[in-house]
Design a protein around this motif. Structure first.
Motif, PDB file in Angstrom:
ATOM      1  N   VAL A 101       0.856  -1.187   0.000  1.00  0.00           N
ATOM      2  CA  VAL A 101       0.000   0.000   0.000  1.00  0.00           C
ATOM      3  C   VAL A 101       0.893   1.238   0.000  1.00  0.00           C
ATOM      4  O   VAL A 101       1.624   1.487   0.962  1.00  0.00           O
ATOM      5  N   SER A 102       0.868   2.001  -1.072  1.00  0.00           N
ATOM      6  CA  SER A 102       1.737   3.178  -1.170  1.00  0.00           C
ATOM      7  C   SER A 102       1.350   4.041  -2.361  1.00  0.00           C
ATOM      8  O   SER A 102       0.840   3.539  -3.366  1.00  0.00           O
ATOM      9  N   ASP A 103       1.604   5.335  -2.233  1.00  0.00           N
ATOM     10  CA  ASP A 103       1.459   6.264  -3.357  1.00  0.00           C
ATOM     11  C   ASP A 103       2.824   6.667  -3.915  1.00  0.00           C
ATOM     12  O   ASP A 103       2.905   7.512  -4.804  1.00  0.00           O
ATOM     13  N   ILE A 104       3.897   6.080  -3.389  1.00  0.00           N
ATOM     14  CA  ILE A 104       5.255   6.434  -3.804  1.00  0.00           C
ATOM     15  C   ILE A 104       5.578   5.749  -5.130  1.00  0.00           C
ATOM     16  O   ILE A 104       5.528   4.522  -5.240  1.00  0.00           O
ATOM     17  N   ASP A 105       5.912   6.546  -6.127  1.00  0.00           N
ATOM     18  CA  ASP A 105       6.059   6.032  -7.494  1.00  0.00           C
ATOM     19  C   ASP A 105       7.086   4.925  -7.608  1.00  0.00           C
ATOM     20  O   ASP A 105       6.854   3.903  -8.255  1.00  0.00           O
ATOM     21  N   TRP A 106       8.277   5.118  -6.989  1.00  0.00           N
ATOM     22  CA  TRP A 106       9.344   4.127  -7.219  1.00  0.00           C
ATOM     23  C   TRP A 106       9.012   2.791  -6.559  1.00  0.00           C
ATOM     24  O   TRP A 106       9.438   1.742  -7.052  1.00  0.00           O
ATOM     25  N   ILE A 107       8.235   2.819  -5.486  1.00  0.00           N
ATOM     26  CA  ILE A 107       7.797   1.557  -4.873  1.00  0.00           C
ATOM     27  C   ILE A 107       6.802   0.852  -5.783  1.00  0.00           C
ATOM     28  O   ILE A 107       6.885  -0.361  -6.017  1.00  0.00           O
ATOM     29  N   ARG A 108       5.858   1.605  -6.328  1.00  0.00           N
ATOM     30  CA  ARG A 108       4.843   1.025  -7.203  1.00  0.00           C
ATOM     31  C   ARG A 108       5.477   0.481  -8.488  1.00  0.00           C
ATOM     32  O   ARG A 108       5.131  -0.603  -8.960  1.00  0.00           O
ATOM     33  N   HIS A 109       6.439   1.243  -9.039  1.00  0.00           N
ATOM     34  CA  HIS A 109       7.127   0.778 -10.246  1.00  0.00           C
ATOM     35  C   HIS A 109       7.925  -0.488  -9.963  1.00  0.00           C
ATOM     36  O   HIS A 109       7.952  -1.421 -10.766  1.00  0.00           O
ATOM     37  N   GLY A 110       8.588  -0.525  -8.809  1.00  0.00           N
ATOM     38  CA  GLY A 110       9.373  -1.701  -8.444  1.00  0.00           C
ATOM     39  C   GLY A 110       8.511  -2.946  -8.313  1.00  0.00           C
ATOM     40  O   GLY A 110       8.902  -4.037  -8.739  1.00  0.00           O
ATOM     41  N   CYS A 111       7.312  -2.772  -7.767  1.00  0.00           N
ATOM     42  CA  CYS A 111       6.390  -3.916  -7.644  1.00  0.00           C
ATOM     43  C   CYS A 111       5.968  -4.429  -9.015  1.00  0.00           C
ATOM     44  O   CYS A 111       5.841  -5.641  -9.235  1.00  0.00           O
ATOM     45  N   ARG A 112       5.751  -3.508  -9.946  1.00  0.00           N
ATOM     46  CA  ARG A 112       5.347  -3.924 -11.300  1.00  0.00           C
ATOM     47  C   ARG A 112       6.488  -4.663 -12.007  1.00  0.00           C
ATOM     48  O   ARG A 112       6.248  -5.601 -12.778  1.00  0.00           O
ATOM     49  N   ILE A 113       7.718  -4.254 -11.740  1.00  0.00           N
ATOM     50  CA  ILE A 113       8.864  -4.884 -12.402  1.00  0.00           C
ATOM     51  C   ILE A 113       9.138  -6.271 -11.826  1.00  0.00           C
ATOM     52  O   ILE A 113       9.347  -7.243 -12.562  1.00  0.00           O
ATOM     53  N   PHE A 114       9.149  -6.353 -10.481  1.00  0.00           N
ATOM     54  CA  PHE A 114       9.555  -7.600  -9.831  1.00  0.00           C
ATOM     55  C   PHE A 114       8.385  -8.510  -9.495  1.00  0.00           C
ATOM     56  O   PHE A 114       8.594  -9.678  -9.159  1.00  0.00           O
ATOM     57  N   GLY A 115       7.158  -8.003  -9.597  1.00  0.00           N
ATOM     58  CA  GLY A 115       5.989  -8.810  -9.293  1.00  0.00           C
ATOM     59  C   GLY A 115       5.921 -10.132 -10.032  1.00  0.00           C
ATOM     60  O   GLY A 115       5.651 -11.181  -9.430  1.00  0.00           O
ATOM     61  N   PRO A 116       6.173 -10.138 -11.358  1.00  0.00           N
ATOM     62  CA  PRO A 116       6.090 -11.399 -12.107  1.00  0.00           C
ATOM     63  C   PRO A 116       7.110 -12.449 -11.658  1.00  0.00           C
ATOM     64  O   PRO A 116       6.948 -13.632 -11.964  1.00  0.00           O
ATOM     65  N   LEU A 117       8.159 -12.031 -10.936  1.00  0.00           N
ATOM     66  CA  LEU A 117       9.181 -12.976 -10.486  1.00  0.00           C
ATOM     67  C   LEU A 117       8.826 -13.616  -9.147  1.00  0.00           C
ATOM     68  O   LEU A 117       9.523 -14.526  -8.696  1.00  0.00           O
ATOM     69  N   ILE A 118       7.755 -13.145  -8.528  1.00  0.00           N
ATOM     70  CA  ILE A 118       7.373 -13.631  -7.206  1.00  0.00           C
ATOM     71  C   ILE A 118       6.237 -14.645  -7.340  1.00  0.00           C
ATOM     72  O   ILE A 118       5.224 -14.364  -7.985  1.00  0.00           O
ATOM     73  N   PRO A 119       6.376 -15.828  -6.750  1.00  0.00           N
ATOM     74  CA  PRO A 119       5.330 -16.846  -6.876  1.00  0.00           C
ATOM     75  C   PRO A 119       4.034 -16.475  -6.154  1.00  0.00           C
ATOM     76  O   PRO A 119       2.966 -16.974  -6.498  1.00  0.00           O
ATOM     77  N   ALA A 120       4.101 -15.612  -5.153  1.00  0.00           N
ATOM     78  CA  ALA A 120       2.903 -15.203  -4.417  1.00  0.00           C
ATOM     79  C   ALA A 120       2.088 -14.206  -5.234  1.00  0.00           C
ATOM     80  O   ALA A 120       2.594 -13.558  -6.152  1.00  0.00           O
ATOM     81  N   GLN A 121       0.807 -14.073  -4.886  1.00  0.00           N
ATOM     82  CA  GLN A 121      -0.027 -13.034  -5.486  1.00  0.00           C
ATOM     83  C   GLN A 121       0.420 -11.676  -4.934  1.00  0.00           C
ATOM     84  O   GLN A 121       0.518 -11.497  -3.721  1.00  0.00           O
ATOM     85  N   LEU A 122       0.692 -10.739  -5.810  1.00  0.00           N
ATOM     86  CA  LEU A 122       1.118  -9.404  -5.395  1.00  0.00           C
ATOM     87  C   LEU A 122       0.127  -8.379  -5.925  1.00  0.00           C
ATOM     88  O   LEU A 122      -0.179  -8.365  -7.118  1.00  0.00           O
ATOM     89  N   HIS A 123      -0.367  -7.537  -5.031  1.00  0.00           N
ATOM     90  CA  HIS A 123      -1.296  -6.492  -5.434  1.00  0.00           C
ATOM     91  C   HIS A 123      -0.859  -5.181  -4.804  1.00  0.00           C
ATOM     92  O   HIS A 123      -0.545  -5.128  -3.612  1.00  0.00           O
ATOM     93  N   VAL A 124      -0.840  -4.109  -5.605  1.00  0.00           N
ATOM     94  CA  VAL A 124      -0.450  -2.785  -5.129  1.00  0.00           C
ATOM     95  C   VAL A 124      -1.696  -1.920  -4.981  1.00  0.00           C
ATOM     96  O   VAL A 124      -2.506  -1.822  -5.907  1.00  0.00           O
TER      97      VAL A 124
END
Length: 246
Positions: free
Chosen positions: A208-231
């Protein structure tokens, strides 16, 4: 041109940059910082106020700027960048991993907040604030201040390992709001080791964040994580809690 003002009571130097910046500007600012440290035996917080994106007058000015950063990066505790420039707004996320000083960006209208933040004296308390009211298989927390190696080694990692004694899978809800100042390099290393060491242990990750670099990082690395990731946006914290419980 760089104009400086000193607030000894609050251990603060405010530097306002205008127009073209010369070698002498950076040398004078460096001298002001050094004189302050030598006379007070304290390293001041710095507020850099720039309405637009300043420009170096020549190559000598650029090298003087780099020398200023090199000489003081491990001494200054906090640097607040106050500007509406888009380029300067991304600087904290770029330099946080290379300098010891905490760096944070503020909009021009938030000058008073920048001053208040830069003059704050931090303690050694954990940046992790636990969030209650969720199921036993959920670790929910908000990060305030600077996330350090201490927070991983003494708080998060032991908590994950304790939860795994009674649950095959666990869920993480992490909140990064306005009070989040970034992470130290050692914390980033510990974060990587925590994820790699327990990569199969997480079923859901809610960020949970409005910080751009955190949100961008989740989008980049999300597909590499086996767990469900939602921002989620900060305004959707309640929705994140409902999602992580399901």
């Amino acid at each position: 041109m760089i104009e400086t003002s000193i607030d000894r009571e609050n251990n603060l130097i405010i530097a306002t940059a205008r127009d073209m910046l010369s070698e002498a500007d950076f040398e004078n600012l460096s001298g002001t910082i050094n004189d302050y440290i030598n006379s007070t035996d304290r390293a001041p917080g710095i507020v850099l106020n720039a309405e637009g994106l300043p420009h170096w007058k020549n190559a000598a000015a650029l090298f003087a700027h780099l020398k200023l950063v090199r000489d003081h990066q491990n001494v200054l505790p906090k640097v607040a960048l106050v500007s509406d420039s888009t380029a300067l707004s991304v600087m904290p996320s770029l330099v946080d991993h290379f300098v010891k000083a905490k760096v944070r960006h503020f909009a021009q209208e938030d000058m008073s907040k920048a001053v208040e933040w830069a003059e704050t004296v931090d303690d050694d308390a954990s940046a992790i604030k636990m969030i209650g009211g969720l199921p036993a298989d959920v670790i929910a927390y908000e990060v305030t201040g600077t996330l350090s190696s201490h927070d991983y080694k003494d708080v998060l990692t032991p908590l994950v390992e304790e939860k795994l004694k009674t649950h095959d899978k666990i869920k993480i809800l992490a909140v990064f709001g306005d009070e989040f100042d970034g992470a130290t390099a050692s914390a980033l290393w510990d974060d990587a080791w925590l994820g790699l060491g327990h990569i199969a242990a997480f079923s859901k990750l809610a960020v949970v964040s409005d910080i751009d670099w955190i949100r961008h990082g989740c989008r980049i690395f999300g597909p590499l994580i086996p767990a469900q990731l939602h921002v989620f946006d900060m305004s959707a914290l309640d929705g994140a809690k409902e999602w992580i419980k399901s």
